[in-house]
Design a protein around this motif. Structure first.
Motif, PDB file in Angstrom:
ATOM      1  N   ALA A   1       0.833  -1.202   0.000  1.00 16.84           N
ATOM      2  CA  ALA A   1       0.000   0.000   0.000  1.00 16.84           C
ATOM      3  C   ALA A   1       0.863   1.246   0.000  1.00 16.84           C
ATOM      4  O   ALA A   1       0.547   2.235  -0.658  1.00 16.84           O
ATOM      5  CB  ALA A   1      -0.926  -0.007   1.210  1.00 16.84           C
ATOM      6  N   ASP A   2       1.986   1.202   0.706  1.00 21.72           N
ATOM      7  CA  ASP A   2       2.879   2.355   0.766  1.00 21.72           C
ATOM      8  C   ASP A   2       3.542   2.624  -0.577  1.00 21.72           C
ATOM      9  O   ASP A   2       3.898   3.753  -0.887  1.00 21.72           O
ATOM     10  CB  ASP A   2       3.944   2.123   1.842  1.00 21.72           C
ATOM     11  CG  ASP A   2       4.869   3.309   2.002  1.00 21.72           C
ATOM     12  OD1 ASP A   2       4.344   4.429   2.150  1.00 21.72           O
ATOM     13  OD2 ASP A   2       6.090   3.130   1.946  1.00 21.72           O
ATOM     14  N   ALA A   3       3.702   1.553  -1.395  1.00 22.66           N
ATOM     15  CA  ALA A   3       4.312   1.734  -2.710  1.00 22.66           C
ATOM     16  C   ALA A   3       3.324   2.308  -3.717  1.00 22.66           C
ATOM     17  O   ALA A   3       3.703   2.610  -4.841  1.00 22.66           O
ATOM     18  CB  ALA A   3       4.851   0.398  -3.221  1.00 22.66           C
ATOM     19  N   GLY A   4       2.066   2.447  -3.334  1.00 21.93           N
ATOM     20  CA  GLY A   4       1.072   2.988  -4.255  1.00 21.93           C
ATOM     21  C   GLY A   4       0.555   1.971  -5.243  1.00 21.93           C
ATOM     22  O   GLY A   4       0.036   2.332  -6.283  1.00 21.93           O
TER      23      GLY A   4
END
Lengths: 257, 254
Positions: free
Chosen positions: A152-155
């Protein structure tokens, strides 16, 4: 000369006051701390401290697949590399990936695949590198949880997050979130993971002996624990941005005065 | 190439309809399907009863549509985008360029020469070849075709396009590019005005800039990184102006 140390397990897994050896109630989780964006050069990264487990995860992608023959022309692939540091367990762990690591890499990859839109990225791969720095039971659950956060943090577009937690039976009693010693000395261990977009189990492994009614009760207990961990995951994801927002607004207020 | 006109982009970050609410993948945005439809960055659940987010971003309700403005992510090439490409490989037929996307950009020699030049000059009378650029060259290029099946194709023929031999290139998160440009270019105009740098922002997150001195360039870079970091906050344009002014005073830059 090889020095053999016999593993010693305590006879009783519950204290006299009814609590577990580490002072927890049967349905209590270990303290969990999560953080995102900890590795600068990765596309996305996350870190988790789950009891004594300390795990880093980093995500790269979508990018070209190496070796190239693994690429699929109609969809992307998800590759997971779960590794344990040599110093993460009591006896030195040999650094080469063993049978156990390959299995855990596979189950984490299978567990996360349903939430990704891999069909949108043909010929590419998403790669997740999970490094267990300190291990104390339940690393596969913690790794799955932290890998979802890193994605999720990597988009990477995801249908939902994935959360994982183990339940089991020790000393004749059902408990949530087994620690290392409970895992080894207990009667049953049941790691579960859930995909929140359809509330379905994405991982269910089982090891030990348990009755059918107990199994059903275990799954209810798991749902409660997973709910708690899910809210922590959401909080960890948003905290990074909310902090910047608050700092900026405070700064703006200070200059206005 | 000195004074670049920026393409007008919608700054979703500054839109009044964009809330400051941060959403995560899988979070329910609305269950009212009679009044709202899923827009960018959202999907319907399997039963078709809820609109859920697929990204970490800001929730935006625009007319009938519920969108999620991403806060992080990667670049996907679209036709018409201007990109900064680095030549990583070449053969007699084509160049391969790194455009910070999941597929390499392909630059064919026919797209590096203007059509009328091809006829007029004796040098280009033969078939065009890949002698124009070398591996490692930095090009400002335009994407002419991109889809899910083929690698994106680039061209270097056009206004502001071509090889760059000077200046500095920095890289930011591609979803924050509209914020650096601002609503109808307000942010980028302000940056250029206060730092005296010429800045060229491309859609793949690479920014080319050149200033009168290294101090000005450094200040511009710091301001751009500040915009990237605080893209989701309110009143950023004013804050950046203040930041640049105070830093200029502190560092003694004209």
């Amino acid at each position: 000369m090889t020095l053999l140390i016999q593993d010693e397990y305590p006879e009783k897994l519950f204290r006299d006051d009814g609590k577990r050896l580490d002072g927890r109630d049967p349905f209590e989780l270990r303290p969990i701390k999560m953080e995102v964006d900890v590795i600068k050069n990765a596309d996305g990264s996350a870190y988790i401290e789950w009891g004594n487990n300390k795990i880093f995860a980093s995500v790269y992608g979508p990018r070209e697949v190496h070796p190239h023959h693994l690429a699929k022309p109609d969809r992307g692939i998800l590759r997971v590399f779960y590794r344990m540091a040599t110093f993460s367990v009591f006896d030195r762990k040999r650094p080469a990936p063993g049978r156990r690591e390959k299995e855990i890499s596979m189950i984490i990859s299978d567990c996360l695949e349903p939430v990704l839109f891999l069909e949108l990225y043909p010929g590419t791969s998403f790669e997740i590198f999970i490094e267990v720095v300190d291990a104390d039971g339940g690393t596969r659950c913690a790794s799955t949880t932290v890998a979802a956060l890193a994605l999720a943090d990597a988009g990477v577009p995801m249908r939902s997050l994935v959360t994982s937690c183990a339940v089991g039976k020790i000393g004749g009693q059902l408990v949530t979130d087994l620690s290392g010693i409970e895992d080894k000395a207990g009667e049953a261990d049941l790691p579960t993971a859930i995909t929140w977009f359809n509330d379905e189990l994405s991982l269910l492994q089982f090891d030990g002996q348990i009755s059918q009614s107990e199994l059903e009760k275990c799954l209810d207990m798991a749902k409660d624990a997973l709910d708690k961990i899910y809210s922590m995951q959401l909080d960890a994801l948003k905290r990074k941005y909310i902090k910047i927002q608050e700092d900026a607004e405070n700064q703006g207020g200070a200059t206005e005065e | 190439m000195e004074n670049d006109e920026e393409p007008e982009a919608d700054d979703d970050f500054e839109d009044e309809e964009t809330s400051r609410e941060i959403v995560a993948p899988g979070e329910i945005l609305s269950e009212d399907l009679n009044n709202y439809s899923p827009g960018r960055g959202t999907i319907l659940n399997k039963k078709g009863t809820k609109i859920i987010s697929v990204l970490v971003g800001l929730k935006q309700i625009k007319g009938r549509y519920i969108n999620v403005i991403p806060l992080n992510g990667f670049y996907t090439a679209h036709p018409g985008d201007k990109v900064i490409a680095i030549v990583v490989d070449k053969n007699p037929v084509k160049y391969r360029c790194d455009i910070n996307a999941k597929y390499p950009g392909i630059l064919k020699p026919k797209n590096t020469i203007k059509v009328n030049k091809k006829r007029r000059r004796g040098k280009y009378r033969d078939k065009p070849d890949t002698e124009m650029y070398e591996i490692g060259d930095v090009l400002v290029a335009k994407v002419i075709s991109a889809d899910r099946l083929n690698d994106p194709e680039l061209t270097t023929v056009g206004k502001y396009l071509g090889k760059r031999t000077d200046g500095i290139i920095i890289q930011i998160d591609p979803p924050k590019v509209p914020r650096v440009i601002g609503r109808s270019g307000s942010m980028i105009k302000q940056l250029k005005k206060h730092t005296n740098c010429s800045i060229f922002v491309t859609q793949n997150g690479r920014i080319w800039l050149k200033g009168p001195s290294i101090e000005n360039e450094r200040l511009a870079i710091e301001a751009i990184y500040k915009i990237e970091r605080e893209a989701h906050t309110q009143g950023l344009t004013d804050r950046i102006e203040e930041f640049i002014k105070s830093e200029k005073e502190k560092r003694g830059i004209e």
